[in-house]
Motif scaffolding. Structure first.
Motif, PDB file in Angstrom:
ATOM      1  N   ILE A 223      29.524  36.498  46.813  1.00  0.00           N
ATOM      2  CA  ILE A 223      29.849  36.671  45.394  1.00  0.00           C
ATOM      3  C   ILE A 223      31.222  37.332  45.291  1.00  0.00           C
ATOM      4  N   LEU A 224      32.084  36.758  44.464  1.00  0.00           N
ATOM      5  CA  LEU A 224      33.437  37.274  44.278  1.00  0.00           C
ATOM      6  C   LEU A 224      33.374  38.535  43.421  1.00  0.00           C
ATOM      7  N   THR A 225      33.832  39.643  43.977  1.00  0.00           N
ATOM      8  CA  THR A 225      33.794  40.938  43.301  1.00  0.00           C
ATOM      9  C   THR A 225      35.196  41.523  43.228  1.00  0.00           C
ATOM     10  N   GLU A 226      35.320  42.642  42.542  1.00  0.00           N
ATOM     11  CA  GLU A 226      36.595  43.354  42.472  1.00  0.00           C
ATOM     12  C   GLU A 226      37.082  43.714  43.874  1.00  0.00           C
ATOM     13  N   THR A 227      36.173  44.123  44.734  1.00  0.00           N
ATOM     14  CA  THR A 227      36.539  44.487  46.109  1.00  0.00           C
ATOM     15  C   THR A 227      37.181  43.310  46.829  1.00  0.00           C
TER      16      THR A 227
ATOM     17  N   PHE B 141      42.173  40.313  48.774  1.00  0.00           N
ATOM     18  CA  PHE B 141      43.060  39.152  48.717  1.00  0.00           C
ATOM     19  C   PHE B 141      44.420  39.471  48.091  1.00  0.00           C
ATOM     20  N   GLY B 142      44.669  40.742  47.782  1.00  0.00           N
ATOM     21  CA  GLY B 142      45.985  41.158  47.308  1.00  0.00           C
ATOM     22  C   GLY B 142      46.187  41.113  45.810  1.00  0.00           C
ATOM     23  N   PHE B 143      45.126  40.941  45.033  1.00  0.00           N
ATOM     24  CA  PHE B 143      45.252  40.954  43.582  1.00  0.00           C
ATOM     25  C   PHE B 143      45.453  42.389  43.106  1.00  0.00           C
ATOM     26  N   LYS B 144      46.206  42.544  42.044  1.00  0.00           N
ATOM     27  CA  LYS B 144      46.470  43.846  41.442  1.00  0.00           C
ATOM     28  C   LYS B 144      45.656  43.984  40.161  1.00  0.00           C
ATOM     29  N   LYS B 145      45.068  45.166  39.972  1.00  0.00           N
ATOM     30  CA  LYS B 145      44.250  45.409  38.786  1.00  0.00           C
ATOM     31  C   LYS B 145      45.117  45.870  37.634  1.00  0.00           C
ATOM     32  N   ASN B 146      44.877  45.298  36.453  1.00  0.00           N
ATOM     33  CA  ASN B 146      45.579  45.658  35.233  1.00  0.00           C
ATOM     34  C   ASN B 146      44.546  45.643  34.109  1.00  0.00           C
ATOM     35  N   ASN B 147      44.033  46.799  33.749  1.00  0.00           N
ATOM     36  CA  ASN B 147      42.958  46.928  32.764  1.00  0.00           C
ATOM     37  C   ASN B 147      41.755  46.109  33.208  1.00  0.00           C
ATOM     38  N   ASN B 148      41.367  45.108  32.430  1.00  0.00           N
ATOM     39  CA  ASN B 148      40.201  44.292  32.744  1.00  0.00           C
ATOM     40  C   ASN B 148      40.557  43.023  33.517  1.00  0.00           C
ATOM     41  N   TRP B 149      41.774  42.933  34.006  1.00  0.00           N
ATOM     42  CA  TRP B 149      42.231  41.734  34.695  1.00  0.00           C
ATOM     43  C   TRP B 149      42.707  42.081  36.094  1.00  0.00           C
ATOM     44  N   PHE B 150      42.561  41.127  36.992  1.00  0.00           N
ATOM     45  CA  PHE B 150      43.208  41.162  38.296  1.00  0.00           C
ATOM     46  C   PHE B 150      44.191  40.012  38.301  1.00  0.00           C
ATOM     47  N   SER B 151      45.348  40.191  38.935  1.00  0.00           N
ATOM     48  CA  SER B 151      46.323  39.102  38.947  1.00  0.00           C
ATOM     49  C   SER B 151      47.122  39.096  40.243  1.00  0.00           C
ATOM     50  N   ASN B 152      47.656  37.911  40.538  1.00  0.00           N
ATOM     51  CA  ASN B 152      48.672  37.733  41.567  1.00  0.00           C
ATOM     52  C   ASN B 152      49.718  36.812  40.953  1.00  0.00           C
ATOM     53  N   ASP B 153      50.569  36.203  41.731  1.00  0.00           N
ATOM     54  CA  ASP B 153      51.632  35.367  41.176  1.00  0.00           C
ATOM     55  C   ASP B 153      51.119  34.077  40.544  1.00  0.00           C
ATOM     56  N   LEU B 154      49.894  33.692  40.834  1.00  0.00           N
ATOM     57  CA  LEU B 154      49.373  32.411  40.383  1.00  0.00           C
ATOM     58  C   LEU B 154      48.215  32.526  39.398  1.00  0.00           C
ATOM     59  N   PHE B 155      47.385  33.543  39.560  1.00  0.00           N
ATOM     60  CA  PHE B 155      46.154  33.648  38.778  1.00  0.00           C
ATOM     61  C   PHE B 155      46.044  34.965  38.033  1.00  0.00           C
ATOM     62  N   GLU B 156      45.302  34.918  36.920  1.00  0.00           N
ATOM     63  CA  GLU B 156      44.767  36.099  36.267  1.00  0.00           C
ATOM     64  C   GLU B 156      43.259  35.904  36.279  1.00  0.00           C
ATOM     65  N   ILE B 157      42.526  36.936  36.646  1.00  0.00           N
ATOM     66  CA  ILE B 157      41.073  36.828  36.702  1.00  0.00           C
ATOM     67  C   ILE B 157      40.460  37.905  35.826  1.00  0.00           C
ATOM     68  N   ASP B 158      39.706  37.469  34.834  1.00  0.00           N
ATOM     69  CA  ASP B 158      39.021  38.341  33.886  1.00  0.00           C
ATOM     70  C   ASP B 158      37.718  38.804  34.522  1.00  0.00           C
ATOM     71  N   ILE B 159      37.534  40.110  34.643  1.00  0.00           N
ATOM     72  CA  ILE B 159      36.343  40.626  35.300  1.00  0.00           C
ATOM     73  C   ILE B 159      35.319  41.194  34.331  1.00  0.00           C
ATOM     74  N   GLU B 160      35.609  41.199  33.052  1.00  0.00           N
ATOM     75  CA  GLU B 160      34.714  41.834  32.101  1.00  0.00           C
ATOM     76  C   GLU B 160      33.720  40.885  31.438  1.00  0.00           C
ATOM     77  N   SER B 161      33.970  39.607  31.473  1.00  0.00           N
ATOM     78  CA  SER B 161      33.068  38.672  30.816  1.00  0.00           C
ATOM     79  C   SER B 161      31.946  38.270  31.759  1.00  0.00           C
ATOM     80  N   ARG B 162      31.112  37.343  31.342  1.00  0.00           N
ATOM     81  CA  ARG B 162      29.996  36.894  32.182  1.00  0.00           C
ATOM     82  C   ARG B 162      30.546  36.170  33.397  1.00  0.00           C
TER      83      ARG B 162
END
Length: 117
Positions: A48-52, A57-78
């Motif tokens: 299961i893909l988690t914040e850890t 994988f090198g994503f940076k946390k910014n409030n409720n999002w993790f991002s890298n140069d290509l993606f933003e991943i919302d971690i607060e929704s379902r």
């Protein structure tokens, strides 16, 4: 988990939680031995893909999002929702649940493996 979802190098886990890597995909099965420790005959399952994992994988946390140069991943929704960043704007792309899905998406878009730091 269907073997058709997998690529060589995808990360999985065995039923004991040991980290495994796909090394062989045959017509009827796949093999993903443990990376560290003894090889077990315990069947593999997706991780299961988690914040850890995103941090690994090198994503940076910014409030409720993790991002890298290509993606933003919302971690607060379902579950996790991935947005593709293109030309200064972002567009909703899909909902993913597992590490191997993110690895496959990254490879499909960049031709490179998503590696752990």
């Amino acid at each position: 988990m269907n073997k058709n979802e997998l690529r060589f190098g995808n990360l999985l886990q065995d039923r004991l939680g040991n980290l495994c890597r796909v090394e062989e995909i045959n017509k009827n099965e796949f093999k993903a031995p443990t990376i560290h420790g003894p090889i077990t005959a315990i069947p593999n399952k997706p991780i299961i893909l988690t914040e850890t994992w995103l941090i690994k994988f090198g994503f940076k946390k910014n409030n409720n999002w993790f991002s890298n140069d290509l993606f933003e991943i919302d971690i607060e929704s379902r579950g996790l929702h991935v947005r593709l960043i293109m030309g200064g704007s972002s567009k909703y792309l899909l909902h993913i649940k597992y590490v191997h899905q993110l690895q496959n998406l990254y490879f499909a878009l960049t031709g490179e493996e998503l590696t752990m730091e």
